[in-house]
Design an enzyme around this catalytic site. Structure first.
Site, mmCIF file in Angstrom:
data_model
loop_
_atom_site.group_PDB
_atom_site.id
_atom_site.type_symbol
_atom_site.label_atom_id
_atom_site.label_comp_id
_atom_site.label_asym_id
_atom_site.label_seq_id
_atom_site.Cartn_x
_atom_site.Cartn_y
_atom_site.Cartn_z
ATOM 1 N N ASP B 48 0.830 -1.202 0.000
ATOM 2 C CA ASP B 48 0.000 0.000 0.000
ATOM 3 C C ASP B 48 0.869 1.259 0.000
ATOM 4 O O ASP B 48 1.769 1.409 0.827
ATOM 5 C CB ASP B 48 -0.912 -0.005 1.235
ATOM 6 C CG ASP B 48 -1.877 1.161 1.233
ATOM 7 O OD1 ASP B 48 -2.880 1.100 0.498
ATOM 8 O OD2 ASP B 48 -1.608 2.153 1.945
ATOM 9 N N ARG B 49 0.574 2.168 -0.927
ATOM 10 C CA ARG B 49 1.401 3.364 -1.102
ATOM 11 C C ARG B 49 1.274 4.338 0.067
ATOM 12 O O ARG B 49 2.271 4.855 0.581
ATOM 13 C CB ARG B 49 1.044 4.060 -2.421
ATOM 14 C CG ARG B 49 1.649 3.420 -3.658
ATOM 15 C CD ARG B 49 1.113 2.040 -3.990
ATOM 16 N NE ARG B 49 -0.281 2.007 -4.346
ATOM 17 C CZ ARG B 49 -1.038 0.915 -4.416
ATOM 18 N NH1 ARG B 49 -0.546 -0.275 -4.104
ATOM 19 N NH2 ARG B 49 -2.311 0.976 -4.744
ATOM 20 N N THR B 50 0.033 4.585 0.475
ATOM 21 C CA THR B 50 -0.160 5.559 1.550
ATOM 22 C C THR B 50 0.457 5.068 2.858
ATOM 23 O O THR B 50 1.078 5.842 3.586
ATOM 24 C CB THR B 50 -1.661 5.858 1.712
ATOM 25 O OG1 THR B 50 -2.105 6.564 0.541
ATOM 26 C CG2 THR B 50 -1.930 6.720 2.931
ATOM 27 N N CYS B 83 -1.993 5.845 -11.136
ATOM 28 C CA CYS B 83 -2.093 5.873 -9.670
ATOM 29 C C CYS B 83 -1.368 7.134 -9.236
ATOM 30 O O CYS B 83 -0.166 7.277 -9.491
ATOM 31 C CB CYS B 83 -1.434 4.653 -9.042
ATOM 32 S SG CYS B 83 -1.298 4.786 -7.223
ATOM 33 N N ASN B 84 -2.103 8.048 -8.618
ATOM 34 C CA ASN B 84 -1.486 9.311 -8.209
ATOM 35 C C ASN B 84 -0.452 9.111 -7.115
ATOM 36 O O ASN B 84 0.647 9.648 -7.178
ATOM 37 C CB ASN B 84 -2.560 10.296 -7.729
ATOM 38 C CG ASN B 84 -3.408 10.818 -8.866
ATOM 39 O OD1 ASN B 84 -3.120 11.845 -9.440
ATOM 40 N ND2 ASN B 84 -4.478 10.097 -9.201
ATOM 41 N N THR B 85 -0.805 8.312 -6.105
ATOM 42 C CA THR B 85 0.070 8.174 -4.942
ATOM 43 C C THR B 85 1.422 7.599 -5.336
ATOM 44 O O THR B 85 2.459 7.971 -4.768
ATOM 45 C CB THR B 85 -0.593 7.281 -3.874
ATOM 46 O OG1 THR B 85 -1.979 7.622 -3.798
ATOM 47 C CG2 THR B 85 0.045 7.496 -2.525
ATOM 48 N N ALA B 86 1.418 6.710 -6.338
ATOM 49 C CA ALA B 86 2.673 6.108 -6.809
ATOM 50 C C ALA B 86 3.673 7.167 -7.271
ATOM 51 O O ALA B 86 4.883 6.920 -7.286
ATOM 52 C CB ALA B 86 2.386 5.121 -7.943
ATOM 53 N N LYS B 167 -12.057 0.082 -4.578
ATOM 54 C CA LYS B 167 -11.118 -1.049 -4.619
ATOM 55 C C LYS B 167 -11.818 -2.360 -4.255
ATOM 56 O O LYS B 167 -11.348 -3.437 -4.610
ATOM 57 C CB LYS B 167 -9.934 -0.793 -3.682
ATOM 58 C CG LYS B 167 -8.972 0.288 -4.203
ATOM 59 C CD LYS B 167 -7.832 0.546 -3.235
ATOM 60 C CE LYS B 167 -6.961 1.730 -3.628
ATOM 61 N NZ LYS B 167 -6.119 1.502 -4.810
ATOM 62 N N CYS B 197 -6.862 10.951 -7.291
ATOM 63 C CA CYS B 197 -6.676 9.532 -6.975
ATOM 64 C C CYS B 197 -7.456 8.807 -8.051
ATOM 65 O O CYS B 197 -8.622 9.139 -8.296
ATOM 66 C CB CYS B 197 -7.216 9.192 -5.590
ATOM 67 S SG CYS B 197 -7.336 7.396 -5.324
#
Lengths: 237, 237
Positions: B48-50, B83-86, B167, B197
């Site tokens: 998980d990125r966050t 994927c923004n967080t990536a 998700k 996101c």
């Protein structure tokens, strides 16, 4: 290299994306990590399948095999092909590609069987190549199902036209053509109409709910078959 | 090996399918063969990125680099990451992956610039990881745009909840949560809300047309940026 489901897509590109969306939605997952690992090969520079079957056009087999091999090299242990017409080359793809491939018409037959359609007439829409290939009709016959197809003129002006409109990103126009073609088959007594070309569900998904509910989406049945295969064997492999 | 656009997807899986559908729809093509050749790597078994950004969880970088390298081996000459967080790991992915990557926030900024939003306030919705990373806020500041974010409690109960629902394939629930979160930002004076996101457009695409029209879909802007890049350089490479 991760073991993945390989999707031989690009025939057409929107149908590949549609298949992936339906595969994802059909997966019982509560977070990213529980979804099936997938690689989608969508290189649409593949000779036209129907032209090859009916008019001696260039064979798409070498380009499709290149795709299967690329997927195998990248970790694929199972192949799904969200293009009905491509299944004309199913035997060569499975033997020369050296990977199991789920046959889209087998997935449709399983869905029809579950819906217990009995000894009724089933409508079939697809490309001219798919209709000529006969892999749907042979399976229907084994189940004792009568197959109803559009007349040649209806095929050209409605079915083939709808497919071409989807490939050119004109869904508004495609939905009218595809709905009219399906209605012809219902008018002639079909209890279900199999959408046997992966462009057709993209149109019919936008059609009237009543008509839509009587159509069977081959893309959706292939997605469900992949989830079933993966659930049964994917984790253990 | 065909030269293709590599999509590092799976974060989440439905967002990758959504990106591919938007890329296809954004491409000026009249038949299969005119669409951009693409390989989508959707192996969602990525930490998980966050959690990695905020709570010292396992880094997703090795798994993401494995994806970029698989895409490179399969012929990718450009990478897009829906994927923004990536994008928190953008610099490492670009340098260690040795391929150009289109930055999703640059694509959003270009779209805002085209829409001539002037010196207004822009709402920003995203994961906690994306908000903490700051790559959107830094770009907004350069354009003189004020950034409005949801309050922490709104974030947890609406934004993060909507993302988790997508998700888990529960879009009906996600659209209510995401719409409520966007409305809070409009109520505080945002002229546009950036859906930062890739799960959020999947919810907002089903929202009221009026609210939807005031949101800017980062997935869509990245798709358009890919088509522009490919049109300008892809054919010649």
């Amino acid at each position: 290299v991760k073991k993945v489901l390989g999707i031989l897509g690009g025939m057409g590109p929107l149908a590949g994306a549609d298949f992936l969306a339906k595969l994802t939605a059909a997966t019982p997952a509560s977070c990213d990590q529980e979804h099936i690992p997938v690689i989608l090969y969508s290189v649409p520079q593949i000779p036209d399948r129907t032209a090859a079957i009916l008019r001696g056009g260039a064979s798409p087999l070498p380009a499709m095999l290149e795709g299967v091999r690329a997927l195998k090299d990248a970790g694929a242990i199972l192949i799904a092909i969200p293009c009905n017409t491509a299944h004309y080359w199913y035997d060569e793809l499975a033997s020369q590609g050296e990977l199991p491939i789920l046959h889209i018409a087998d997935a449709v037959i399983r869905a029809l069987d579950r819906q217990a359609v009995g000894n009724t007439a089933i409508g079939l829409m697809g490309t001219r190549g798919t209709l000529a290939a006969g892999f749907y009709q042979q399976r229907f016959a084994k189940l004792g199902l009568n197959c109803i197809e559009n007349l040649p003129e209806e095929h050209d002006t409605l079915v083939a036209a709808a497919i071409a409109e989807v490939k050119a990103n004109r869904l508004d126009s495609a939905v009218k053509l595809a709905s009219a073609a399906a209605q012809k088959l219902f008018d002639r007594g079909a209890t279900r109409v199999v959408l046997g070309c992966t462009e057709l569900p993209l149109a019919i998904d936008l059609a009237e709910p009543e008509l839509r509910a009587r159509c069977l989406d081959a893309t959706q049945t292939l997605a469900t078959a992949c989830v079933d295969w993966w659930s049964a064997r994917g984790q253990a492999i």
